[in-house]
Write a protein that holds these residues in place. Sequence first.
Motif, PDB file in Angstrom:
ATOM      1  N   SER A   1       0.869  -1.178   0.000  1.00  0.00           N
ATOM      2  CA  SER A   1       0.000   0.000   0.000  1.00  0.00           C
ATOM      3  C   SER A   1       0.908   1.232   0.000  1.00  0.00           C
ATOM      4  O   SER A   1       1.562   1.537   1.013  1.00  0.00           O
ATOM      5  N   LEU A   2       0.974   1.928  -1.111  1.00  0.00           N
ATOM      6  CA  LEU A   2       1.958   2.999  -1.298  1.00  0.00           C
ATOM      7  C   LEU A   2       1.946   4.049  -0.183  1.00  0.00           C
ATOM      8  O   LEU A   2       3.014   4.406   0.323  1.00  0.00           O
ATOM      9  N   PRO A   3       0.790   4.574   0.227  1.00  0.00           N
ATOM     10  CA  PRO A   3       0.818   5.636   1.245  1.00  0.00           C
ATOM     11  C   PRO A   3       1.524   5.228   2.538  1.00  0.00           C
ATOM     12  O   PRO A   3       2.062   6.082   3.246  1.00  0.00           O
ATOM     13  N   SER A   4       1.563   3.929   2.841  1.00  0.00           N
ATOM     14  CA  SER A   4       2.180   3.471   4.096  1.00  0.00           C
ATOM     15  C   SER A   4       3.700   3.516   4.051  1.00  0.00           C
ATOM     16  O   SER A   4       4.347   3.410   5.100  1.00  0.00           O
ATOM     17  N   TYR A   5       4.274   3.691   2.855  1.00  0.00           N
ATOM     18  CA  TYR A   5       5.733   3.601   2.744  1.00  0.00           C
ATOM     19  C   TYR A   5       6.352   4.856   2.132  1.00  0.00           C
ATOM     20  O   TYR A   5       7.513   4.844   1.734  1.00  0.00           O
ATOM     21  N   ILE A   6       5.595   5.939   2.064  1.00  0.00           N
ATOM     22  CA  ILE A   6       6.123   7.193   1.520  1.00  0.00           C
ATOM     23  C   ILE A   6       7.131   7.803   2.494  1.00  0.00           C
ATOM     24  O   ILE A   6       6.825   7.994   3.684  1.00  0.00           O
ATOM     25  N   LYS A   7       8.320   8.091   1.989  1.00  0.00           N
ATOM     26  CA  LYS A   7       9.390   8.660   2.812  1.00  0.00           C
ATOM     27  C   LYS A   7       9.588  10.150   2.553  1.00  0.00           C
ATOM     28  O   LYS A   7      10.099  10.871   3.418  1.00  0.00           O
ATOM     29  N   SER A   8       9.214  10.604   1.339  1.00  0.00           N
ATOM     30  CA  SER A   8       9.354  12.018   0.987  1.00  0.00           C
ATOM     31  C   SER A   8       8.326  12.337  -0.080  1.00  0.00           C
ATOM     32  O   SER A   8       7.504  11.501  -0.439  1.00  0.00           O
ATOM     33  N   ASP A   9       8.392  13.568  -0.608  1.00  0.00           N
ATOM     34  CA  ASP A   9       7.421  13.990  -1.615  1.00  0.00           C
ATOM     35  C   ASP A   9       7.555  13.228  -2.929  1.00  0.00           C
ATOM     36  O   ASP A   9       6.644  13.242  -3.753  1.00  0.00           O
ATOM     37  N   GLU A  10       8.692  12.574  -3.145  1.00  0.00           N
ATOM     38  CA  GLU A  10       8.921  11.912  -4.417  1.00  0.00           C
ATOM     39  C   GLU A  10       9.399  10.470  -4.273  1.00  0.00           C
ATOM     40  O   GLU A  10       9.784   9.841  -5.265  1.00  0.00           O
ATOM     41  N   HIS A  11       9.352   9.909  -3.063  1.00  0.00           N
ATOM     42  CA  HIS A  11       9.987   8.623  -2.844  1.00  0.00           C
ATOM     43  C   HIS A  11       9.231   7.792  -1.803  1.00  0.00           C
ATOM     44  O   HIS A  11       8.801   8.303  -0.773  1.00  0.00           O
TER      45      HIS A  11
END
Length: 322
Positions: free
Chosen positions: A96-106
């Motif tokens: 699930s992408l939102p759970s692993y967002i570290k920055s605005d582009e990564h």
Amino acid sequence: MARSFQAVKNFLFRFVNRKFLVFLFFLVISGVFWLITTLNETMEKEVTIPVILTNVPKNMVIMSDGNDTVRITVRDKGYTLATYFYTDHIKPIVVSLPSYIKSDEHASVSQAELQKMVLQRIYGSSQVINIKPDRLEYYFVNHNSQKSVPVRFAGNVHAERNHTITAINITPKNVTVYAPQKILDSLQSIPIGLFNMSSITDTVRKDIKLQRMKGVKTVPDQVRIEICADRLTEKTVEVPVETINVPDGKKLRIFPSRINIKCTVGASQFKNITEDDFKIVADYNSLTGAVGEKCVIRLVAVSEKVSNARLEVSEVDYLIEQ
């Protein structure tokens, strides 16, 4: 006599048939024992686990490619490993992408998190020897962070002897690029993947992947390259000589007034080359007026469709009229 022969024949057939069935039975039994023995041994195999990316916001474009599978090397009994290949025991890894967002582009699934996901999908008896990749990386940009840029040819192409490359066409000529704004600002073109070809005698068409660039996604990600080749031939064209820098009240006459130009041209363009593709000039300012002097003429314009263009003569007679 005939009955005796038939009886012997039937007996031999039943005897041979019985021996074959016995042989086949023991062959199957030995094969089963070999399979059981083999599957009971500990071995290592590479297993592929699909990765599914979910909950990607509609205004987001994923830049990363290649993170759709995870390859793991597993050590276990053969019969356990067989279930990984011939059953649906291993479920896909769902990120699930939102759970692993570290920055605005990564976004990133760490090595420890990925290992935990893998272990949840295999038997407890299985030992994981290696995981490739060891982490999952996703780069993304806003859907509006895009730019149309031209595709640039990168490679070496050479025609066969007595042939020439007449054109290199790329379709489409421009592609849409998604990237962070700082990359878009500096990006002027997208090169194709390295392309080399020699001894070309005819038109060649190839679908080529565009060169991959970190943090950049192109749509489409490949283009069609069309390389046109043609056989070379020699042509002679008669072209008029133009006079330049002639003062008012004077006239410069050239003899002969038309000069032959020899050039090399592709066979398909042979009929299309005319005098309009060249320009020959005689410059009044180059004349000194010395007795017996000839006028030097120059070839100052040549069509891109020809090569090795040269004048048949470089000096002509002239006459200046008042």
